[in-house]
Design a protein around this motif. Structure first.
Motif, PDB file in Angstrom:
ATOM      1  N   SER A  40      -0.412   6.574 -10.399  1.00 47.03           N
ATOM      2  CA  SER A  40       0.015   5.199 -10.100  1.00 47.03           C
ATOM      3  C   SER A  40      -1.010   4.507  -9.216  1.00 47.03           C
ATOM      4  O   SER A  40      -1.340   3.330  -9.413  1.00 47.03           O
ATOM      5  CB  SER A  40       1.380   5.218  -9.399  1.00 47.03           C
ATOM      6  N   ASN A  41      -1.505   5.245  -8.234  1.00 47.79           N
ATOM      7  CA  ASN A  41      -2.513   4.691  -7.326  1.00 47.79           C
ATOM      8  C   ASN A  41      -3.763   4.269  -8.094  1.00 47.79           C
ATOM      9  O   ASN A  41      -4.322   3.194  -7.859  1.00 47.79           O
ATOM     10  CB  ASN A  41      -2.858   5.747  -6.278  1.00 47.79           C
ATOM     11  N   ARG A  42      -4.178   5.110  -9.027  1.00 49.88           N
ATOM     12  CA  ARG A  42      -5.363   4.777  -9.829  1.00 49.88           C
ATOM     13  C   ARG A  42      -5.118   3.536 -10.675  1.00 49.88           C
ATOM     14  O   ARG A  42      -5.973   2.633 -10.746  1.00 49.88           O
ATOM     15  CB  ARG A  42      -5.737   5.954 -10.736  1.00 49.88           C
ATOM     16  N   ILE A  43      -3.956   3.453 -11.290  1.00 51.57           N
ATOM     17  CA  ILE A  43      -3.655   2.329 -12.176  1.00 51.57           C
ATOM     18  C   ILE A  43      -3.624   1.015 -11.396  1.00 51.57           C
ATOM     19  O   ILE A  43      -4.227   0.017 -11.807  1.00 51.57           O
ATOM     20  CB  ILE A  43      -2.313   2.561 -12.907  1.00 51.57           C
ATOM     21  N   GLY A  67       0.813  -1.210   0.000  1.00 53.47           N
ATOM     22  CA  GLY A  67       0.000   0.000   0.000  1.00 53.47           C
ATOM     23  C   GLY A  67       0.840   1.251   0.000  1.00 53.47           C
ATOM     24  O   GLY A  67       0.680   2.114   0.874  1.00 53.47           O
ATOM     25  N   THR A  68       1.715   1.371  -0.994  1.00 49.91           N
ATOM     26  CA  THR A  68       2.618   2.527  -1.079  1.00 49.91           C
ATOM     27  C   THR A  68       2.575   3.169  -2.460  1.00 49.91           C
ATOM     28  O   THR A  68       3.566   3.730  -2.922  1.00 49.91           O
ATOM     29  CB  THR A  68       4.068   2.112  -0.738  1.00 49.91           C
ATOM     30  N   SER A  69       1.435   3.081  -3.126  1.00 47.89           N
ATOM     31  CA  SER A  69       1.305   3.774  -4.404  1.00 47.89           C
ATOM     32  C   SER A  69       1.453   5.275  -4.216  1.00 47.89           C
ATOM     33  O   SER A  69       2.001   5.979  -5.063  1.00 47.89           O
ATOM     34  CB  SER A  69      -0.053   3.460  -5.036  1.00 47.89           C
ATOM     35  N   PHE A  86       4.353   7.230 -12.734  1.00 50.62           N
ATOM     36  CA  PHE A  86       5.266   8.171 -12.069  1.00 50.62           C
ATOM     37  C   PHE A  86       5.524   9.423 -12.891  1.00 50.62           C
ATOM     38  O   PHE A  86       5.839  10.482 -12.335  1.00 50.62           O
ATOM     39  CB  PHE A  86       6.584   7.469 -11.723  1.00 50.62           C
ATOM     40  N   ARG A  87       5.410   9.342 -14.214  1.00 51.77           N
ATOM     41  CA  ARG A  87       5.655  10.541 -15.030  1.00 51.77           C
ATOM     42  C   ARG A  87       4.538  11.571 -14.870  1.00 51.77           C
ATOM     43  O   ARG A  87       4.715  12.740 -15.207  1.00 51.77           O
ATOM     44  CB  ARG A  87       5.795  10.153 -16.507  1.00 51.77           C
ATOM     45  N   ILE A  88       3.382  11.124 -14.356  1.00 54.19           N
ATOM     46  CA  ILE A  88       2.266  12.041 -14.107  1.00 54.19           C
ATOM     47  C   ILE A  88       2.208  12.388 -12.627  1.00 54.19           C
ATOM     48  O   ILE A  88       2.370  13.536 -12.239  1.00 54.19           O
ATOM     49  CB  ILE A  88       0.942  11.417 -14.581  1.00 54.19           C
TER      50      ILE A  88
END
Length: 853
Positions: free
Chosen positions: A304-307, A186-188, A297-299
Motif C-alpha cells: 500500500s505504501n508503494r502504491i 502518513g499511515t500507509s 492490503f491483500r499483500i
C-alpha cells in the motif's frame, strides 16, 4: 515510534531512512528577502526542535535565517522515531524525551539547509497541478457531512484530489527540484509496523529522486524532491502561504487516509469483513477491530505504501512535464506567536468569542481507524453523559479536573484530559503556537491550515492587493508547533477523533483566520514592521524526563565476535526477482552510532571484477533488523532481488559494540571481491577493516579536535588515531620537531583519513563519496566547536594543509560522478571555515581545480 501512540510500537529495524529536504527561495532583486521551506520525514514539526534548528542556523548565518523565514514542516508519517517533541503528552509512549532522536533531526535538518544555502544560484520557478484519484479517502465522512450542504455542494469530492507542484529550474531551464502539496495521511504503514521508514511521502520522494538520478545513492542526489502534506487536516502549527500567478482550486477540509475504507477484522463474528459502523467506527460496539485498509492490503501495508507513494510520484511527474505557470515577484515572510489558551477576538457578526486552554475529549482515546483506541472509548462521543461514568471518576488522577469555565468553553466536548492545566512535571500540551505565512511572488503557502482558512486568507490577500486574482494558495503541515487538530465548528460538534483533538475549543478555526488575516498586510511588496506577537513559549527540554536509557553495555556472546555470521545466504540454488537474500550476524546496538549520512548496510554488485555499491539502508528493497538478547544484538540484513540487479551481490554491514573498541566489516563468506588494478599505489584487494576504520577515525578526530579526548598540540592524544591510519599507510608519521604543534598534528591526521577515504572510493565509489561528505561536515563542525579559542586558528591551518597538501588524488576513484562529489566537498572546507571569497577559500579552489584536471 511516533504517530500511533502505541507503547508496543518499538523500533526493531530500518526500512528507509528519514531525511530532511530544504528549499531556499531568495528574491533576485533583494537576496536578503528569502524563505526556507524544510520538508522533514517526521511525524510533525515541533517547537523545541525548530528552536534548536534556528539557533544553529543563526550562528552559521547571522541575520540570514530566523524564526520569521524558516518553516519546519513534517510529512506526518507514522513510522518514524519518537521522543523528540518537547511537550509531555506526545512523549508518553516514547517513555519521555529522547535527546538522541531530537539531536539527529536537528543535525540532519541544519545540514540540509547548509547544502541548500551553498547551492543557491539564479533560477526560475513555475507551478502547476493535476488530479490524483484512488490515492486518499476521507477518514471521518460523517463529521464532514455535518458541514452546511451549500458549502459541500461546491466540491466534487469529500476530499482534496489535487496535487500542486512548484518546480525549481536553474538559469538554463534544467530542473533542480520540486516541492509538491497533496493531502494524504502518513499511515500507509500500519500500527503493527516496527521498521523505521518514511511512509508514502518518503517513498514518493525516493521514487522521483531515483527517476531523476538513477545512479545516485539516496541522500546524494543533486535533484531534491519534496512531497509535502497538503490541505486536509489541521494542526496548530504555522500557516505557510505561497502565492503564484495561476489558477487555484481550493478543496474542503478533510481527514484523508491512504485507505480503501475501514472494515471489521473480527474472525468468527457475523460482522467480520463488513464496513465498520460509520458514526463511531466500531465493530460489535468497540473500536479495537475497526481497521482502515490500503490499496495493497491483500499483500501488505508496504505494498500500500508503494502504491500511494507511486501515485504521488506519477502525479508530480505529470505536472513537471506538463503545462505550468511562471512564478515571479517579491519574497516575503511573516511570523508571530499566539497564546491560544485565551485568545479573544470578534466573529464577522460582531460577537466576541475566545479560545480555551488545551483539552482532549473522550473520543481522543477512541483513536482512529488507523490506530484504534483502548478500553471502551469510541469516536463520536459528544454527550455530557459519557458511555462509562468510571472515566469521569478517575480522570482527575491523570490531569487536573476541569473547572466550570473550562467545561463551558470546550462544550460540547466532554473533557478527558485537561492538558492545558497540566504542568507537572512540565507542560503536557502547547498553549502558545507559531503562526507563519510565506509569500513568493503571487504564490502563497500556509502551514497546517484548512479549507475555510485557505479560502479566507486567499480572499484577504487578493482584496488587500497583496496578490492578484489568479493567486495560488497552498497549505502545508504539520509545521513548527504540533497543536493537534483544527476542525470546523460543525465537525467539532460531532466530536469524532479530530473534533476531540481540536484542543483549543470550538472557535479554534475562526481564531486562526482572525490572526492570519491580520498578518496579510505584512506580506505586501513594500510592507515594513512586524505583526503583534505574544511571548515565545518557554523551553521545555531543560525539564525533560527520559526513561530511555543509553547503551550501557554491548558485547558479543562468549566465544563469538562482532560480525560473526550466524545464518548465511543460500548458495545452493539461484535467486530470482522478488526473492529475498538475507544473512544474520552477531551485531551491536545501532544506537551506539546512528550512522548519520551513512548506512548500516550496503548491497554490492560485481561489475567487471570490482564490487560496486548499488543499494544502502535507504533503499526500499533493503531491510536491516535487530533483536536484542540479554547483552548482545542479533542483526539481519535482507535484500529483495530487483530486476536490474540479477548479478552476484555481497552484503556489508557496519557493526560496533560498546565495551569492545574494535569494529569490523561483515561480508558474507561465500562471496569475496577481488580486482586487478594498475599502478604501484593501488592494492590488489581492499582491507576488510578500511570502511570501519574510516568511521572510527572520523569519530575519534571529532572528539580530539573539540577537546573531548585530548587536544591538538598535546603531543600524545593524536597517536591513537595515527595508529589506525598507519594500518593502511604505514609511512604516515610526524617529524620530531613537529610534535606538540597543533597545526602539524591536525594536518597529519586530516591528510591520513582523507587518503583512507580516497582509497575506499577506489573500491566503492558511491560509498566513498558518502564517507567524504561525512568527513568534511565533521571537520567543519568540529572546528566550530573547538574547546580552546586560541587553538582554532592552528586547527584551521592544519585542516586546510592536511586536505590541500597531504592528500594523494591518485588514490581516488575513477568514477567521474563520485570524483566530482568528493572534490566539491573538499574544495568547500576552506570556504566553510574561513568564509567564501577569502584568500584561503580561493587558494583551496585553485588547488583542487588543478588536482581534478
Amino acid at each position: 515510534m511516533m504517530g500511533y501512540a502505541s507503547l508496543a510500537q518499538t523500533d526493531t529495524g530500518l526500512h528507509m531512512r528519514q531525511r530532511s529536504r530544504a528549499f531556499i527561495i531568495a528574491d533576485g532583486a533583494s537576496p536578503s528577502n528569502r524563505v526556507v521551506f524544510i520538508n522533514a520525514d517526521i511525524a510533525m514539526g515541533d517547537t523545541g526542535v525548530r528552536r534548536s534548528i534556528i539557533s544553529q542556523l543563526s550562528s552559521l548565518f547571522p541575520g540570514v535565517y530566523t524564526a520569521t523565514n524558516v518553516a519546519f514542516v513534517g510529512t506526518h508519517q507514522h513510522s518514524g522515531v519518537g521522543g523528540y517533541l518537547e511537550d509531555l503528552l506526545p512523549q508518553i509512549t516514547s517513555l519521555g524525551y529522547v535527546k538522541q532522536t531530537a539531536d539527529a533531526i536537528v543535525a540532519g535538518t541544519v545540514l540540509a539547509v547548509q547544502r541548500a544555502h551553498a547551492s543557491l544560484a539564479p533560477g526560475k520557478l513555475s507551478v502547476g497541478n493535476t488530479t490524483i484519484l484512488d490515492a486518499n479517502i476521507n477518514r471521518s465522512p460523517t463529521a464532514y457531512l455535518a458541514n452546511p450542504a451549500d458549502e459541500r455542494a461546491r466540491y466534487q469530492y469529500d476530499q482534496d484530489k489535487d496535487i500542486t507542484v512548484l518546480r525549481f529550474d536553474d538559469a538554463n531551464g534544467n530542473a533542480r527540484g520540486l516541492l509538491s502539496f497533496f493531502a494524504v495521511h502518513g499511515t500507509s504503514l500500519y500500527e503493527n509496523n516496527t521498521l523505521v521508514s518514511a511512509d508514502n511521502k518518503g517513498m514518493a520522494a525516493y521514487l522521483y529522486e531515483f527517476h531523476a538520478e538513477p545512479n545516485s545513492m539516496p541522500g546524494n542526489t543533486t535533484f531534491v524532491a519534496g512531497f509535502t502534506q497538503g490541505e486536509h487536516r489541521l494542526y496548530n502549527s504555522g500557516l505557510l502561504m505561497l502565492a503564484i500567478q495561476a489558477q487555484t482550486r481550493q478543496s474542503p477540509f478533510l481527514i484523508l487516509k491512504p485507505r480503501l475504507g475501514a472494515f471489521c477484522e473480527s474472525p468468527g463474528e457475523d460482522y467480520d469483513g463488513l464496513p465498520c459502523e460509520a458514526d463511531h467506527s466500531t465493530c460489535g460496539g468497540t473500536v479495537q477491530d475497526c481497521h482502515g485498509r490500503g490499496p495493497g492490503f491483500r499483500i501488505s501495508d508496504f505494498e500500500s505504501n508503494r502504491i500511494i507513494g507511486e501515485k504521488q510520484y506519477e502525479g508530480a511527474l505529470a505536472v513537471m512535464n506538463g503545462a505550468r505557470s511562471p512564478v515571479s515577484g517579491t519574497v516575503r515572510s511573516v511570523h508571530a506567536y499566539v497564546n491560544m489558551s485565551n485568545h479573544s477576538f470578534s466573529l464577522p457578526n460582531g460577537t466576541t468569542v475566545s479560545t480555551c486552554p488545551a483539552a482532549m475529549g473522550f473520543s481522543f482515546a477512541g483513536g482512529t481507524t488507523d490506530g484504534p483506541g483502548a478500553f471502551d472509548f469510541v469516536q463520536g462521543d459528544n454527550s455530557s453523559n459519557p458511555q462509562n461514568p468510571f472515566w469521569e471518576l478517575v480522570k482527575g488522577a491523570v490531569t487536573p479536573l476541569p473547572s466550570a469555565a473550562q467545561i463551558a468553553c470546550q462544550n460540547p466536548k466532554p473533557i478527558l484530559l485537561n492538558t492545558g492545566f497540566a504542568h507537572t512535571p512540565y507542560d503536557w500540551s502547547p498553549n502558545t503556537v507559531d503562526v507563519q505565512m510565506l509569500r513568493v511572488g503571487n504564490f502563497g503557502m500556509s502551514f497546517d491550515s484548512w479549507k475555510t482558512s485557505g479560502e479566507a486568507i486567499r480572499a484577504q490577500l487578493i482584496s488587500s492587493g497583496v496578490l492578484g486574482n489568479d493567486a495560488y494558495v497552498v497549505v502545508a503541515g504539520p509545521a513548527n508547533t504540533y497543536g493537534h487538530y483544527v476542525t470546523t465548528r460543525e465537525e467539532y460538534g460531532v466530536q469524532r477523533y479530530e473534533g476531540a483533538s481540536t484542543i483549543f475549543g470550538q472557535f479554534t478555526l475562526e481564531a486562526y483566520i482572525d490572526k492570519y488575516s491580520g498578518m496579510v498586510p505584512f506580506l505586501g511588496d513594500n510592507a515594513t514592521g512586524a505583526p503583534p506577537t505574544d511571548p515565545a513559549p518557554i523551553d521545555q527540554t531543560s525539564k525533560a524526563i527520559s526513561l530511555q536509557t543509553g547503551v550501557v553495555f554491548d558485547a558479543a556472546p562468549i566465544g563469538k565476535s562482532f560480525g560473526a555470521i550466524t545464518a548465511d545466504v543460500n548458495t545452493t540454488s539461484p535467486y530470482h526477482v522478488n526473492d529475498t537474500v538475507s544473512a544474520q550476524f552477531v551485531g551491536a546496538n545501532p544506537r551506539n552510532n546512528l550512522r548519520l549520512e551513512s548506512t548500516f548496510l550496503t548491497v554490492d554488485r560485481l561489475v567487471s571484477g570490482q564490487w560496486k555499491t548499488v543499494r544502502s539502508d535507504s533503499h526500499p528493497s533493503t531491510i536491516y533488523q535487530w533483536v536484542r538478547d540479554s547483552t548482545h544484538v542479533e542483526g539481519e540484513v535482507a535484500f529483495c532481488v530487483e530486476l536490474r540487479y540479477m548479478h552476484v551481490c555481497s552484503y556489508e554491514d557496519e557493526v560496533r559494540g560498546r565495551g569492545l573498541p574494535q569494529g569490523c566489516r561483515i561480508l558474507s563468506n561465500q562471496i569475496a571481491a577481488a580486482a586487478n588494478l594498475d599502478g604501484d599505489k593501488k592494492k590488489k584487494v581492499m582491507s576488510p577493516t578500511l570502511r570501519s576504520d574510516i568511521y572510527t577515525t572520523i569519530d575519534q578526530t571529532k572528539s580530539w579536535i573539540t577537546g573531548v579526548r585530548g587536544k591538538p598540540g598535546d603531543g600524545v592524544s593524536y597517536g591513537t588515531i595515527l595508529s589506525i591510519i598507519q594500518k593502511h599507510f604505514p609511512d604516515s608519521r610526524l617529524k620530531l620537531e613537529s610534535v606538540e604543534q597543533a597545526d602539524n598534528e591536525v594536518a597529519l591526521i586530516v591528510g591520513g583519513i582523507t587518503n583512507m577515504i580516497m582509497e575506499y572510493s577506489m573500491w566503492e565509489s558511491m560509498s566513498g563519496g558518502m564517507a567524504m561528505r561525512t568527513w568534511v561536515d565533521t571537520l567543519v563542525g568540529a572546528h566550530g566547536k573547538a574547546a580552546r579559542e586560541e587553538n582554532k586558528d592552528a586547527i584551521a591551518k592544519g585542516i586546510t594543509r592536511g586536505i590541500n597538501h597531504n592528500t594523494d588524488v591518485g588514490l581516488m576513484t575513477k568514477d567521474f560522478t563520485a570524483r566530482i562529489q568528493m572534490i566539491s566537498a573538499l574544495k568547500s572546507v576552506s570556504a566553510k571555515i574561513y568564509g567564501s571569497g577569502t584568500d584561503e577559500a580561493r587558494q583551496s579552489e585553485a588547488v583542487w581545480s588543478s588536482k581534478f584536471i
